[in-house]
Design an enzyme around this catalytic site. Structure first.
Site, PDB file in Angstrom:
ATOM      1  CG  HIS A 101      -2.039   0.985   1.176  1.00 28.53           C
ATOM      2  ND1 HIS A 101      -1.706   2.343   1.189  1.00 28.53           N
ATOM      3  CD2 HIS A 101      -3.266   0.691   0.588  1.00 28.53           C
ATOM      4  CE1 HIS A 101      -2.949   3.003   1.195  1.00 28.53           C
ATOM      5  NE2 HIS A 101      -3.918   2.044   0.862  1.00 28.53           N
ATOM      6  CD  GLU A 150      -5.502   1.331  -2.763  1.00 33.86           C
ATOM      7  OE1 GLU A 150      -6.832   0.801  -2.463  1.00 33.86           O
ATOM      8  OE2 GLU A 150      -4.888   1.823  -2.036  1.00 33.86           O
TER       9      GLU A 150
HETATM   10  P1  13P Z   1      -9.981   5.801   0.671  1.00 37.53           P
HETATM   11  O1  13P Z   1     -11.311   5.121   0.186  1.00 37.53           O
HETATM   12  O2  13P Z   1     -10.254   6.303   1.912  1.00 37.53           O
HETATM   13  O3  13P Z   1      -9.464   6.636  -0.516  1.00 37.53           O
HETATM   14  O4  13P Z   1      -8.798   4.733   0.660  1.00 37.53           O
HETATM   15  C1  13P Z   1      -8.348   4.011  -0.439  1.00 37.53           C
HETATM   16  C2  13P Z   1      -7.361   3.137   0.247  1.00 37.53           C
HETATM   17  O5  13P Z   1      -6.206   3.457   0.345  1.00 37.53           O
HETATM   18  C3  13P Z   1      -7.781   1.601   0.190  1.00 37.53           C
HETATM   19  O6  13P Z   1      -6.716   0.759   0.393  1.00 37.53           O
END
Ligand code: 13P
Length: 227
Positions: A101, A150
């Site tokens: 992440h 992401e």
């Molecule tokens: P948000 O949905 O709060 O933007 O977070 C996304 C995230 O980092 C999921 O791993």
């Protein structure tokens, strides 16, 4: 049947009492809404390590169709690694593990070497890594079948990536290597979830903030069921 994944990442949120409250509320919502949730939906929740057992038990107690994932894992096996949690220690509680992440890359300095070690540990424990990439150039270790795109600008900002761009990144990644499951994460909510799931390349979503509230979480699931 092709599955649609809704993966809630709770990050460092919730006390034990709040976890219990989430499940109690979820039980009520699920009872009311279960007929509008289709069989192709796979629901995964990633609480903190400390809440995995509680989440496992509450999910069973209330008969909720929730599988669990961890948010991270030790790069080592079981043994003398103080503070680390080895994949084998949680293999009876979770099926999935998030790796790479951007918050861990940024705040904890995790690099490709470490992330490859973590991937190896997860695969060795026969768990499924959910490997986060920040764009199509992020290296992906061997053995990864599930990738989560992401983009950093979209995380926690309310400014989601456009579904078209996310779909394009999925295509680019799939041109380079075989990926079974492609996930999008970054400001996913009940209003935009359908737009990500209807373009063909995106198999699921990874909401953070919107997974913390049962009403929003189950609304996303209901809306995903319509796609
Ligand atoms: P948000 O949905 O709060 O933007 O977070 C996304 C995230 O980092 C999921 O791993």
């Amino acid at each position: 049947m092709k599955k649609k994944y809704i993966i809630g990442n709770w990050k460092s949120n919730k006390t034990s009492a709040e976890v219990e409250e989430w499940f109690i509320q979820s039980k009520d919502v699920y009872e009311r809404e279960k007929n509008s949730i289709t069989d192709d939906i796979r629901i995964i929740l990633c609480p903190s390590f400390i809440h995995l057992k509680e989440a496992h038990e509450l999910s069973r107690k209330y008969n909720l169709p929730i599988r669990l994932g961890a948010q991270d894992i030790s790069p080592f096996g079981a043994g003398a690694y103080t503070g680390e949690i080895a994949a084998s220690q949680i293999a009876d509680l979770v099926e999935y593990v998030i790796i790479g992440h951007s918050e861990r890359r940024t705040f904890l300095g995790e690099n490709e070497t470490l992330l490859t070690q973590k991937t190896e540990q997860v695969l060795k424990a026969k768990l499924i890594p959910i490997y986060c990439i920040q764009d199509e150039k992020t290296p992906i270790p061997e053995g990864i079948a599930m990738v989560a795109y992401e983009p950093v600008f979209a995380i926690g900002t309310g400014q989601a990536e456009t579904p078209a761009k996310a779909n394009e990144i999925a295509q680019k990644v799939r041109q380079k290597r075989k990926v079974d499951t492609f996930i999008y994460g970054g400001s996913v909510n009940p209003d935009n979830i359908e737009s990500f799931l209807t373009l063909g390349e995106i198999d699921g979503v990874l909401p953070g903030g919107a997974s913390l509230t049962p009403a929003l979480f189950w609304e996303m699931i209901r809306n995903a069921s319509r796609t």
